[in-house]
Design an enzyme around this catalytic site. Structure first.
Site, mmCIF file in Angstrom:
data_model
loop_
_atom_site.group_PDB
_atom_site.id
_atom_site.type_symbol
_atom_site.label_atom_id
_atom_site.label_comp_id
_atom_site.label_asym_id
_atom_site.label_seq_id
_atom_site.Cartn_x
_atom_site.Cartn_y
_atom_site.Cartn_z
ATOM 1 N N LYS A 114 69.592 75.252 83.280
ATOM 2 C CA LYS A 114 70.703 75.206 84.244
ATOM 3 C C LYS A 114 70.382 76.051 85.470
ATOM 4 C CE LYS A 114 74.658 74.271 81.221
ATOM 5 N NZ LYS A 114 75.939 74.781 80.739
ATOM 6 N N LYS A 197 70.310 59.608 76.781
ATOM 7 C CA LYS A 197 71.612 59.858 76.181
ATOM 8 C C LYS A 197 72.724 59.524 77.188
ATOM 9 C CE LYS A 197 73.686 64.016 74.528
ATOM 10 N NZ LYS A 197 73.550 65.428 74.204
ATOM 11 N N LYS A 200 77.722 61.669 81.904
ATOM 12 C CA LYS A 200 78.511 61.367 83.104
ATOM 13 C C LYS A 200 77.653 61.397 84.357
ATOM 14 C CE LYS A 200 80.012 66.066 83.539
ATOM 15 N NZ LYS A 200 80.295 67.073 84.378
#
Ligand code: TRP
Length: 330
Positions: A114, A197, A200
């Protein structure tokens, strides 16, 4: 005899849960209510470790709460809370951060991923301590098991390490939770790129449970399959077709093998049509329930407050015990 306690959380970082969230995790949350004492929560404190718009965060928190209720989380059976409404999460997190090494926090791969995305130096300290807050979430309720995906395994290992460390240093205080990596539930892939996978971040391949029905139908009908014609379950070689079979099976309740038999000699178009029909049949009443819940904000807020009150009965005990053990005056 009391049931084993289970705890899990989900971040309010989208307007709608998607089929991947539902079949991969949330359906299991609902089922576990029959065998466990469950504590579930909306992880709004985790969400703010990356920038959030305040109005949007509030909307998404309310909506996520309503969506969990609509999916079948039963506030009579389980404790369903918004994390920030239970201040003990932050209190325990501070203690846990004081027994976590900087090196230990730095090793978390999700933090590294991240942080790398936004440029390492612009990542917040909160992103670094995110897994410590997660450990506090879990240890606060003395959870025995934590159902999470594979991507959370390292955070659970840290939670166990911290529990064992605290217990060793200050005397037995925390239940050491078992990782409960959910393998049995379905792995749902992106409709446009079935090797990835469902997420969104790829809107055309993602079925949002709150999307208009027409949009969902269209997305399923334009799902990527392959140039072959045979309908069989073979995720390695026929990822797109297998993904549709998985989704159809989950929403129709018909085992995959029976579906494969019923589709013998038929075309991909039929598979898509039946998959869309099964998904819509679930989604339509679901959307009705969500809208009804969101239409009565006062009732929703009252459910949240009840949940927080019940959660605090457990959480406050843990914090009091921890405070006393580390030498805070009472
Ligand atoms: N990190 C989890 C996720 O992104 C969410 C989460 C926060 C969580 N605290 C938790 C999950 C405690 C399980 C237990 O999926």
């Amino acid at each position: 005899m009391s049931l084993p306690r289970v705890l899990s959380g989900i971040q309010p970082t989208s307007d709608s849960f998607h089929v991947g969230n539902h079949l991969g995790a949330l359906k299991n949350w609902v089922e576990m209510q029959n065998t466990h004492e469950c504590v579930y929560f909306i992880a709004d404190m985790h969400a703010i470790t990356v920038e959030q718009d305040p109005a949007q965060l509030r909307e998404r928190t309310l909506s996520s709460y309503a969506q969990l209720l609509a999916l079948g989380i039963d506030p009579k059976k389980s404790i369903l809370i918004v994390q920030s409404q239970v201040p003990e999460h932050a209190q325990l997190m501070w203690i846990m951060s004081s027994i976590t090494g900087i090196g230990e926090a730095n090793r978390m791969t999700q933090f590294k991923d991240k942080a790398a995305k936004g440029g390492a130096s612009s990542a917040s300290v909160g992103l670094l301590t995110y897994p410590i807050l997660q450990a506090a979430d879990i240890l606060l309720y003395q959870a025995n098991a934590v159902p999470v995906g594979e991507d959370q395994r390292q955070h659970l290992e840290l939670t166990r390490d911290l529990a064992i460390r605290f217990n060793g240093r200050f005397g037995n205080t925390f239940v050491v939770p078992e990782p409960f990596i959910v393998k049995a539930t379905a792995k749902i892939q992106d409709l446009q790129d079935p090797s990835a996978k469902m997420s969104k971040s790829s809107p055309s391949g993602c079925i949002n449970l709150l999307d208009p029905l027409k949009t969902t139908e269209k997305k399923i009908k334009s799902a990527v399959t392959d140039s072959d014609t045979e309908i069989r379950f073979d995720p390695a070689n026929k990822a797109g077709v297998s993904n549709l079979l998985t989704i159809l099976s989950a929403y129709s309740g018909i085992p995959i093998n029976d579906l494969v038999t019923s589709f013998e000699g038929r075309m991909y178009g039929d598979l898509k049509k039946e998959t869309a029909a099964a998904v819509l049949e679930f989604i339509e009443p679901y959307q009705g329930r969500v809208n009804e819940l969101l239409g009565d904000k006062a009732e929703l807020e009252s459910l949240m407050h009840d949940g927080a009150t019940r959660a605090r009965e457990i959480a406050a005990k843990t914090v009091a015990d921890v405070y006393s053990k580390i030498g805070f005056v009472s």
